[in-house]
Design a protein around this motif. Structure first.
Motif: not given
Length: 113
Positions: A92, A94-95, A97-99, A101-102
């Motif tokens: 997970e 990638a998930q 990393h998205k969090l 970045e958010s």
């Protein structure tokens, strides 16, 4: 004094709000450099200082050794804890990393390996 880990665009805002005194900048969450005009500093009696533990760790690690030992003892004794926002499995990443970045979380994001 204002001490802040900041994005580059926030740097100019904080410098403008500082009537006189010292702006201490640590961290650089955007990865982009902040810019200022030297006249904005000397004509208003404002100071800018940068701080990085990474630089101290790289050039003078012995200076941090005693403090690091004490901090590790505090963690080991659970007198202090580190808030964890979320733990992800490696699959997970990638998930995670998205969090990150958010910037919509409080605490550390961990990935189990």
């Amino acid at each position: 004094m204002v001490a802040k880990s900041m994005e580059a665009n926030l740097f100019a805002e904080l410098l403008e709000e500082l009537l006189n005194g010292t702006l201490v900048q640590f961290g650089n969450s955007s990865g982009k450099p902040g810019n200022f005009k030297t006249s904005d500093v000397h004509s208003s009696c404002r100071n800018i200082k940068g701080f990085s533990l990474g630089t101290t760790r790289k050039h003078d690690p012995a200076r941090l050794a005693g403090v690091a030992e004490k901090v590790l003892e505090l963690f080991a004794s659970e007198k202090i804890t580190l808030p964890i926002a979320r733990v992800f499995d490696l699959e997970e990443a990638a998930q995670a990393h998205k969090l990150i970045e958010s910037r919509n979380y409080e605490g550390k994001i961990l990935i189990k390996v």
